[in-house]
Design a protein around this motif. Sequence first.
Motif, mmCIF file in Angstrom:
data_model
loop_
_atom_site.group_PDB
_atom_site.id
_atom_site.type_symbol
_atom_site.label_atom_id
_atom_site.label_comp_id
_atom_site.label_asym_id
_atom_site.label_seq_id
_atom_site.Cartn_x
_atom_site.Cartn_y
_atom_site.Cartn_z
ATOM 1 N N MET A 1 7.314 16.827 1.011
ATOM 2 C CA MET A 1 7.025 16.652 -0.424
ATOM 3 C C MET A 1 7.089 15.172 -0.794
ATOM 4 O O MET A 1 8.077 14.509 -0.478
ATOM 5 C CB MET A 1 8.070 17.413 -1.235
ATOM 6 N N PRO A 2 6.042 14.662 -1.450
ATOM 7 C CA PRO A 2 6.074 13.234 -1.802
ATOM 8 C C PRO A 2 7.054 12.946 -2.940
ATOM 9 O O PRO A 2 7.382 13.835 -3.720
ATOM 10 C CB PRO A 2 4.640 12.987 -2.276
ATOM 11 N N LEU A 3 7.491 11.709 -3.016
ATOM 12 C CA LEU A 3 8.224 11.273 -4.201
ATOM 13 C C LEU A 3 7.168 10.825 -5.204
ATOM 14 O O LEU A 3 6.181 10.180 -4.833
ATOM 15 C CB LEU A 3 9.157 10.108 -3.867
ATOM 16 N N ILE A 4 7.368 11.170 -6.466
ATOM 17 C CA ILE A 4 6.400 10.810 -7.507
ATOM 18 C C ILE A 4 7.017 9.770 -8.438
ATOM 19 O O ILE A 4 8.117 9.961 -8.960
ATOM 20 C CB ILE A 4 5.958 12.056 -8.318
ATOM 21 N N ALA A 5 6.269 8.674 -8.614
ATOM 22 C CA ALA A 5 6.759 7.567 -9.443
ATOM 23 C C ALA A 5 5.743 7.252 -10.546
ATOM 24 O O ALA A 5 4.834 6.442 -10.345
ATOM 25 C CB ALA A 5 6.999 6.340 -8.557
ATOM 26 N N PRO A 6 5.868 7.902 -11.702
ATOM 27 C CA PRO A 6 4.943 7.588 -12.799
ATOM 28 C C PRO A 6 5.068 6.119 -13.222
ATOM 29 O O PRO A 6 6.180 5.597 -13.321
ATOM 30 C CB PRO A 6 5.403 8.522 -13.924
ATOM 31 N N SER A 7 3.921 5.474 -13.431
ATOM 32 C CA SER A 7 3.930 4.069 -13.831
ATOM 33 C C SER A 7 3.950 3.965 -15.350
ATOM 34 O O SER A 7 3.023 4.400 -16.033
ATOM 35 C CB SER A 7 2.694 3.356 -13.288
ATOM 36 N N ALA A 190 1.814 8.640 3.498
ATOM 37 C CA ALA A 190 2.538 8.071 2.357
ATOM 38 C C ALA A 190 3.766 8.918 1.992
ATOM 39 O O ALA A 190 3.754 10.141 2.145
ATOM 40 C CB ALA A 190 1.613 7.975 1.155
ATOM 41 N N ASP A 191 4.812 8.236 1.519
ATOM 42 C CA ASP A 191 6.034 8.925 1.085
ATOM 43 C C ASP A 191 6.168 8.956 -0.432
ATOM 44 O O ASP A 191 6.760 9.875 -0.991
ATOM 45 C CB ASP A 191 7.268 8.193 1.645
ATOM 46 N N VAL A 192 5.663 7.914 -1.087
ATOM 47 C CA VAL A 192 5.827 7.779 -2.540
ATOM 48 C C VAL A 192 4.464 7.542 -3.186
ATOM 49 O O VAL A 192 3.715 6.671 -2.732
ATOM 50 C CB VAL A 192 6.747 6.584 -2.905
ATOM 51 N N LEU A 193 4.150 8.295 -4.221
ATOM 52 C CA LEU A 193 2.898 8.105 -4.960
ATOM 53 C C LEU A 193 3.203 7.560 -6.344
ATOM 54 O O LEU A 193 3.939 8.186 -7.115
ATOM 55 C CB LEU A 193 2.157 9.438 -5.134
ATOM 56 N N VAL A 194 2.623 6.401 -6.648
ATOM 57 C CA VAL A 194 2.686 5.891 -8.018
ATOM 58 C C VAL A 194 1.510 6.512 -8.753
ATOM 59 O O VAL A 194 0.423 6.633 -8.193
ATOM 60 C CB VAL A 194 2.561 4.350 -8.038
ATOM 61 N N ALA A 195 1.716 6.898 -10.001
ATOM 62 C CA ALA A 195 0.595 7.436 -10.782
ATOM 63 C C ALA A 195 0.772 7.041 -12.237
ATOM 64 O O ALA A 195 1.766 7.406 -12.871
ATOM 65 C CB ALA A 195 0.521 8.948 -10.639
#
Length: 217
Positions: A1-7, A190-195
């Motif tokens: 499961m990716p880590l999600i990092a909202p921008s 990828a491990d972390v997705l910025v969105a």
Amino acid sequence: MPLIAPSMLSADFLKLGEEIDMINNSEADWFHLDVMDGLFVPNISYGMPIIAQIKKRATKTCDVHLMIENPERYLEDFKKAGADYLTVHYETGYHIHRTLTSIRALGMKAGLAINPHTPVEMVQDIIHEIDLLLVMSINPGFGGQKFLPLTYNKIRKAKALITAAGASTLIEIDGGVTMDNAASIIEAGADVLVAGNTVFASPDPTDTIKRLKQVGK
Ligand code: DX5
Ligand code: ZN
């Protein structure tokens, strides 16, 4: 499961408190905070005072992405503002190894970002000093841009390099992440997705975060 990092660059700053609470109450993992100086990138965003305010209310990791020249001048200030991860750009420094070491010495996780034109191999010799490798999938400066497909190959190379070195560096992808390409990005390593835009311009940001989190499960 990716880590999600909202921008937060794409958040509505007139209701910043509510936006922070939305992230706090969502399945997001990190707050991604973009600092731009109008020199390294052709845009100016926000700095330490805003980050310090966000930190007061945020209940999750603050992932600060510095798109500024001479970032080594401000490491302590960003620590004080509340950065948990502090990322500098490879292209901004003569002494990146020293800067990464200083970030860790201040008690933060050390991040290194590379622009689309910078080969992944440039970080090979210092990979053990990098907690987070941020691979830019757009030219930095603005939210809402289109993902550059050359990034897939870079993610695969970064993953192979990290695995070969036995390092525990996380790979973060920043720029143009959408519901359509998230699965392929994860699959590449990828491990972390910025969105930014994908989350904040969607009709239901909480649900979008939830769906991003499910990608590649
Ligand atoms: C751009 C920033 C990104 C930006 C991403 O230079 O580093 O974090 O907010 O925005 P989206 O997800 O809209 O491309
Ligand atoms: Zn960013």
